[in-house]
Write an enzyme that holds these catalytic residues in place. Structure first.
Site, PDB file in Angstrom:
ATOM      1  N   PHE A   1      -3.541  18.867  11.159  1.00  0.00           N
ATOM      2  CA  PHE A   1      -2.473  18.051  10.594  1.00  0.00           C
ATOM      3  C   PHE A   1      -2.220  18.499   9.169  1.00  0.00           C
ATOM      4  CE2 PHE A   1      -1.201  14.524   7.843  1.00  0.00           C
ATOM      5  CZ  PHE A   1      -0.014  14.148   8.447  1.00  0.00           C
TER       6      PHE A   1
ATOM      7  N   ALA B   1      -3.716   5.240 -10.975  1.00  0.00           N
ATOM      8  CA  ALA B   1      -4.206   6.529 -10.492  1.00  0.00           C
ATOM      9  C   ALA B   1      -3.066   7.289  -9.836  1.00  0.00           C
ATOM     10  CB  ALA B   1      -5.342   6.313  -9.497  1.00  0.00           C
TER      11      ALA B   1
ATOM     12  N   GLU C   1     -11.578  15.665  -1.964  1.00  0.00           N
ATOM     13  CA  GLU C   1     -10.850  15.093  -3.093  1.00  0.00           C
ATOM     14  C   GLU C   1     -11.776  14.937  -4.302  1.00  0.00           C
ATOM     15  OE1 GLU C   1      -8.215  11.203  -4.403  1.00  0.00           O
ATOM     16  OE2 GLU C   1      -9.716  10.963  -2.838  1.00  0.00           O
TER      17      GLU C   1
ATOM     18  N   GLU D   1       9.594   5.590  -6.764  1.00  0.00           N
ATOM     19  CA  GLU D   1      10.528   4.898  -5.884  1.00  0.00           C
ATOM     20  C   GLU D   1       9.868   4.273  -4.648  1.00  0.00           C
ATOM     21  OE1 GLU D   1      13.646   7.229  -3.143  1.00  0.00           O
ATOM     22  OE2 GLU D   1      14.222   7.138  -5.258  1.00  0.00           O
TER      23      GLU D   1
END
Length: 181
Positions: A15, A76, A119, A138
């Site tokens: 993915f 963050a 990460e 947004e």
């Protein structure tokens, strides 16, 4: 080679999204056998501990879909390719909270979930905090919340603050306050 190292035999991307890539790796184990590993590849992130002149910690309330609930957390954001983490931290602080910082101090960098993800999160402390312009992205819906350290620990106990970056920052701040007493 480390005696604990797992050697990649083959890797398949299963993915690829806007934020993460998921890979399925076949690995050779130290004992000679093989196994599979599901890996999440992430570009890294930043987080900012900002304390106002009045001694309030600046947090955001945000709905987190994986948890199916709202939580309070430090501002963050995800690093863009090649982006300087400190510049990202300054931008995220202002976008999510409307606060600016004159400078940043790096507190710590840590892997958020090294059992399956790469990460790396860079945690900064904002210095010279002042009000700026609140401009969330947004597709980002956040509310700014300001708490004392005591109130933040109460929210941790109630489960409203439950993410690693915020918990880590609060303990760093508490340790600093205790050492200055």
């Amino acid at each position: 080679m480390s005696r604990l190292e797992e050697k990649t035999i083959q890797s398949h991307t299963i993915f690829e999204g806007r934020v993460i890539r998921v890979e399925l790796d076949e690995v050779g184990l130290p004992n000679g056998k093989t196994s599979t590993r599901e890996l999440v590849r992430h570009p890294g992130a930043v987080s900012v501990l900002a304390v106002t002149e009045k001694g309030k910690i600046v947090l955001v309330r945000q709905y987190r879909k994986p948890l199916e609930k709202e939580i309070l957390e430090l501002p963050a954001g995800k690093l863009e390719p090649g982006e300087n983490p400190a510049e990202c931290a300054l931008r995220e602080l202002e976008e999510e909270t409307g606060y600016r910082a004159e400078a940043l101090r790096h507190l710590v960098s840590f892997y958020t979930s090294p059992g399956f993800a790469d990460e790396l999160l860079h945690l900064y402390e904002a210095q010279g905090v002042s009000e700026g312009t609140f401009q969330p992205d947004e597709d980002e819906f956040v509310e700014r919340v300001e708490l004392t350290l005591e109130e933040a620990f109460e929210r941790m106990e109630s489960g409203e603050i439950c993410d690693a970056k915020t918990v880590t920052a609060l303990y760093i701040l508490q340790g600093r306050e205790q050492s200055t007493r």
